[in-house]
Design a protein around this motif. Structure first.
Motif, mmCIF file in Angstrom:
data_model
loop_
_atom_site.group_PDB
_atom_site.id
_atom_site.type_symbol
_atom_site.label_atom_id
_atom_site.label_comp_id
_atom_site.label_asym_id
_atom_site.label_seq_id
_atom_site.Cartn_x
_atom_site.Cartn_y
_atom_site.Cartn_z
ATOM 1 N N LEU A 262 0.741 -1.241 -0.353
ATOM 2 C CA LEU A 262 0.287 0.197 0.027
ATOM 3 C C LEU A 262 0.705 1.197 -0.133
ATOM 4 N N VAL A 263 0.269 1.981 -0.788
ATOM 5 C CA VAL A 263 1.423 3.639 -0.950
ATOM 6 C C VAL A 263 0.875 4.260 -1.140
ATOM 7 N N GLY A 264 0.577 5.520 0.322
ATOM 8 C CA GLY A 264 0.544 6.961 0.394
ATOM 9 C C GLY A 264 0.913 7.459 -0.635
ATOM 10 N N THR A 265 0.857 8.952 -0.737
ATOM 11 C CA THR A 265 1.559 9.582 -1.939
ATOM 12 C C THR A 265 0.956 10.460 -1.904
ATOM 13 N N CYS A 266 1.692 12.351 -2.390
ATOM 14 C CA CYS A 266 1.121 13.090 -1.775
ATOM 15 C C CYS A 266 1.115 14.054 -3.875
ATOM 16 N N VAL A 267 0.313 14.777 -3.964
ATOM 17 C CA VAL A 267 0.702 15.434 -5.539
ATOM 18 C C VAL A 267 0.312 16.321 -5.513
ATOM 19 N N GLU A 268 1.070 17.290 -5.937
ATOM 20 C CA GLU A 268 0.374 18.826 -6.314
ATOM 21 C C GLU A 268 -0.259 19.511 -7.562
ATOM 22 N N TYR B 27 -2.448 20.703 -2.384
ATOM 23 C CA TYR B 27 -1.939 19.464 -3.093
ATOM 24 C C TYR B 27 -3.246 18.111 -2.621
ATOM 25 N N ASP B 28 -3.371 17.278 -3.298
ATOM 26 C CA ASP B 28 -4.236 15.979 -3.042
ATOM 27 C C ASP B 28 -3.276 14.925 -2.479
ATOM 28 N N GLY B 29 -4.215 14.120 -2.131
ATOM 29 C CA GLY B 29 -3.112 12.683 -1.576
ATOM 30 C C GLY B 29 -4.163 11.707 -2.160
ATOM 31 N N TYR B 30 -3.180 10.537 -2.451
ATOM 32 C CA TYR B 30 -3.527 9.219 -2.753
ATOM 33 C C TYR B 30 -3.341 8.410 -2.325
ATOM 34 N N VAL B 31 -3.790 7.352 -1.990
ATOM 35 C CA VAL B 31 -3.415 5.421 -1.826
ATOM 36 C C VAL B 31 -4.103 5.245 -3.053
ATOM 37 N N TYR B 32 -2.651 3.860 -2.840
ATOM 38 C CA TYR B 32 -2.855 2.713 -4.053
ATOM 39 C C TYR B 32 -2.436 1.582 -3.203
ATOM 40 N N VAL B 33 -2.830 0.554 -4.292
ATOM 41 C CA VAL B 33 -2.689 -0.526 -3.580
ATOM 42 C C VAL B 33 -1.995 -1.421 -4.908
#
Length: 209
Positions: free
Chosen positions: A178-184, A197-203
């Motif tokens: 599981l990967v949490g990220t931050c996108v401008e 920023y927006d935050g996303y979580v990937y599996v």
């Protein structure tokens, strides 16, 4: 994580500054005590910031030690010199790989898990640049050379300010990432505001073999 071994799940996290580790003792039924700073031996030579923590029995003595990430991409080990029910920690010491202190991109976030399936607890970490690295645990307890976590044969790189967790997300007996990220956002608003920023979580689903 049950930090003190009383059978109740606790919560633990790092602080941005001064970078201490704090925990909320679990009381059961999703209730927690007020937060307390985890006792560590102070070290005036270290300037901790943006700490992240993973509790694990790193030295195999039956209690939980701390593996701690930091703002500069540094990763420390802090031995539990107390006991499981009454944890107490010494000074943070660099985790080493091939005789050198481990440094990844800024804002490391270590996780300890048997990533390669050899029965030894390895070290994974994300960083500020969107990369995830893997340090294999060797038979003598040391850590081998840094390797990128790969997806489809290519090194994983996904957004930035990566935070990771490993779990069997879909219940198939294989560990997933599981990967949490931050996108401008575009366009970028004036100033360094969280609204930029927006935050996303990937599996990322693991596969056998």
């Amino acid at each position: 994580m049950d930090v003190d071994g009383d059978g109740k799940l606790d919560l633990a996290t790092g602080e941005f500054a001064p970078g201490n580790i704090v925990w909320f003792k679990g009381l059961g039924k999703a209730k927690f005590a007020d937060w307390k700073t985890v006792p560590e031996t102070p070290d005036e030579k270290q300037d901790w910031a943006a700490s992240t923590v993973f509790f694990t029995d790193w030295d195999g003595d039956g209690d939980l030690d701390m593996v701690i990430g930091g703002y500069g991409g540094d990763i420390y080990y802090n031995e539990n010199v107390g006991s499981r029910p009454e944890p107490k920690y010494g000074k943070r010491t660099w985790l080493m790989s091939e005789g050198k202190p481990i440094l990844v991109g800024m804002k490391s976030q270590p996780v300890v898990v048997d990533w390669d399936g050899d029965g030894l607890a390895d070290l994974l970490t994300g960083d500020n640049d969107g990369l995830v690295f893997f340090f294999p645990r060797l038979a003598d307890g040391s850590l081998g050379p840094r390797q990128p976590v790969r997806v489809g044969g290519a090194p994983l790189k996904i957004d930035h300010r990566v935070k990771i967790h490993v779990a069997d997300w879909n219940g198939d007996g294989v560990m997933d990432l599981l990967v949490g990220t931050c996108v401008e956002k575009e366009p970028v608003m004036k100033g360094d505001s969280y609204e930029n920023y927006d935050g996303y979580v990937y599996v990322l689903v693991g596969k056998r073999g």
